[in-house]
Design a protein around this motif. Structure first.
Motif: not given
Length: 94
Positions: A44-47, A6-9, A54-58
């Motif tokens: 996770x989806x970021x958000x 979830x989130x930035x995980x 948070x933008x996910x880069x990986x």
């Protein structure tokens, strides 16, 4: 069973440590350093996390370097995974 962070995980799986040195010396398990290179299994989806976007880069399949001793270790179906925040990932190995 499948893990969906979830989130930035980010769910990562550690890459096995080298058992020999470059010169051919075999290392015992006690002498080996804890590996820091891992493969990303799920992202996770970021958000919006804690009021920040948070933008996910990986992405899944990336090899990354993580902070030592970071994250939460979980064992699912006999496999060991670590759940970390994206901020605990230091670099993507290309």
């Amino acid at each position: 069973m499948k893990l969906k962070p979830l989130a930035d995980r980010v769910v990562i799986k550690m890459v096995e440590a080298e058992e020999t040195t470059k010169s051919g010396i075999i290392l015992t398990s006690a002498a080996q350093e804890k590996p820091q290179v891992a493969e990303v299994v799920a992202v996770g989806p970021g958000g919006n996390v804690d009021g920040k976007d948070i933008t996910m880069y990986v992405k899944a399949g990336n090899r990354v370097i993580t902070s030592k001793y970071s994250g939460t270790e979980v064992k699912i179906d006999g496999e060991e995974y670590i759940i970390v925040r994206q901020g605990d990932i230091l670099a993507i190995v290309e």
